[in-house]
Design a protein around this motif. Structure first.
Motif, short mmCIF file in Angstrom:
data_model
loop_
_atom_site.label_atom_id
_atom_site.label_comp_id
_atom_site.label_asym_id
_atom_site.label_seq_id
_atom_site.Cartn_x
_atom_site.Cartn_y
_atom_site.Cartn_z
N ARG A 183 0.77 -1.15 0.14
CA ARG A 183 -0.10 -0.05 0.08
C ARG A 183 1.00 1.20 -0.05
N HIS A 184 2.23 1.14 0.14
CA HIS A 184 3.17 2.12 0.47
C HIS A 184 3.72 2.41 -1.11
N VAL A 185 3.68 1.70 -1.96
CA VAL A 185 4.65 1.24 -3.20
C VAL A 185 3.55 1.75 -4.46
N GLU A 186 4.38 2.79 -5.31
CA GLU A 186 3.80 3.07 -6.47
C GLU A 186 4.58 2.61 -7.41
N ILE A 187 4.41 1.71 -8.34
CA ILE A 187 4.79 1.16 -9.40
C ILE A 187 5.19 2.28 -10.56
N ILE A 188 6.25 2.59 -11.01
CA ILE A 188 6.20 3.54 -12.01
C ILE A 188 7.12 2.93 -13.39
N GLY A 189 7.46 1.74 -13.14
CA GLY A 189 8.16 1.52 -14.53
C GLY A 189 9.27 0.20 -14.11
N VAL A 190 9.77 -0.17 -15.33
CA VAL A 190 10.66 -1.18 -15.11
C VAL A 190 12.15 -1.23 -16.04
N LEU A 191 13.10 -1.36 -15.46
CA LEU A 191 14.37 -1.38 -16.23
C LEU A 191 14.63 -2.60 -16.99
N PRO A 192 15.60 -2.59 -18.01
CA PRO A 192 15.81 -3.62 -18.71
C PRO A 192 16.48 -4.93 -17.77
N GLU A 193 16.20 -6.24 -18.29
CA GLU A 193 16.34 -7.23 -17.33
C GLU A 193 17.98 -7.26 -17.23
N HIS A 194 18.19 -7.76 -16.05
CA HIS A 194 19.93 -8.17 -15.85
C HIS A 194 20.07 -9.53 -15.49
N VAL A 195 20.98 -10.22 -16.49
CA VAL A 195 21.09 -11.54 -16.49
C VAL A 195 22.37 -11.70 -15.57
N THR A 196 22.26 -12.62 -14.68
CA THR A 196 23.41 -12.74 -13.74
C THR A 196 24.27 -14.20 -14.17
N ILE A 197 25.27 -14.31 -13.65
CA ILE A 197 26.12 -15.52 -13.75
C ILE A 197 25.81 -16.66 -13.37
N SER A 198 24.80 -16.82 -12.41
CA SER A 198 24.15 -17.66 -11.75
C SER A 198 23.04 -18.13 -12.38
N ALA A 199 22.76 -17.50 -13.70
CA ALA A 199 21.77 -18.23 -14.37
C ALA A 199 20.32 -17.71 -14.21
N TYR A 200 20.06 -16.35 -13.70
CA TYR A 200 18.90 -15.75 -13.40
C TYR A 200 18.74 -14.66 -14.57
N ARG A 201 17.43 -14.15 -14.55
CA ARG A 201 17.28 -13.25 -15.70
C ARG A 201 16.35 -12.39 -14.55
N VAL A 202 16.78 -11.21 -14.10
CA VAL A 202 16.39 -10.22 -13.05
C VAL A 202 15.75 -9.15 -13.69
N THR A 203 14.35 -8.92 -13.08
CA THR A 203 13.88 -7.72 -13.74
C THR A 203 13.71 -6.55 -12.61
#
Length: 222
Positions: A123-143
């Protein structure tokens, strides 16, 4: 990312990004909201970590990039992970984690993880957008999910994951003069892995967190 076999704080500073700090008028809450509402050309950075990611099926994850609306200006809320974790131990991170089957989107993953890790109610959070995904060396695709957070709010860190919650002025992080270039030699002799670091007081911000902040910098200055 797996627990590093090196201490990134001991890697020498090889240079600074040294781009100009963003003008104060670009860093207000209204200006940041307006920037995410616009479509402008810009060039995201690709980190060495992303380039070195294994050619495997990447798992989905998301983090919340919380911009707290303080009277003195926006701050970025970050966490320090506990030292006993099998991965990310002691590192500075955004609240977030792996997507679960019931998550409808990366936004839902980021909101759920922030509630679980630090007790930040949506309830305190206002989503305003996303940035490009970041791929980690441990095989995660992070948004990275960027949000405005309106005080007052109460936080409750999960003692099994989060040792500390703190805030850094957005203006500090949005200056290339504070973006250090460092590198570590790869153990197989195939070269170096380069990374950014953004030391702030006693906190050493580096790796994926610093890479995502670099892209926030490029995005806001477009």
């Amino acid at each position: 990312m797996h627990k590093p076999v090196f201490d990134p704080t001991l890697m020498p500073v090889e240079g600074l990004a040294d781009e100009a700090p963003l003008a104060p008028e670009l860093l207000g809450a209204g200006a940041v909201r307006a920037r995410f509402a616009r479509t402008l050309p810009w060039n995201p950075e690709t980190s060495d970590e992303s380039l070195a990611a294994p050619a495997l099926r990447l798992r989905r994850a998301a983090v919340l990039v919380p911009l707290v609306e303080r009277p003195e200006g926006l701050t970025v809320l970050l966490t320090r992970r506990t030292d006993h974790l099998s991965s990310h131990a002691g590192q500075i991170s955004f609240p977030g984690g792996r997507a679960e089957e019931l998550d409808s989107s990366p936004i839902e993953t980021a909101l759920r993880e922030a509630e679980e890790e630090i007790g930040l109610h949506r309830r305190h959070v206002e989503i305003i957008g996303v940035l490009p995904e970041h791929v980690t060396i441990s095989a995660y695709r992070v948004t990275p999910v960027v949000a405005m957070v309106q005080p007052p709010f109460a936080l409750r860190p999960d003692p099994g994951e989060v040792a500390e919650i703190f805030e850094v002025p957005l203006a500090f992080l949005m200056s290339g003069a504070h973006h250090e270039r460092r590198s570590v030699a790869l153990p197989d002799g195939s070269g170096k892995r380069r990374f950014y670091a953004m030391p702030y007081k006693d906190y050493f911000i580096w790796g994926a967190t610093a890479a995502m902040l670099r892209n926030l910098y490029h995005f806001l200055r477009a």
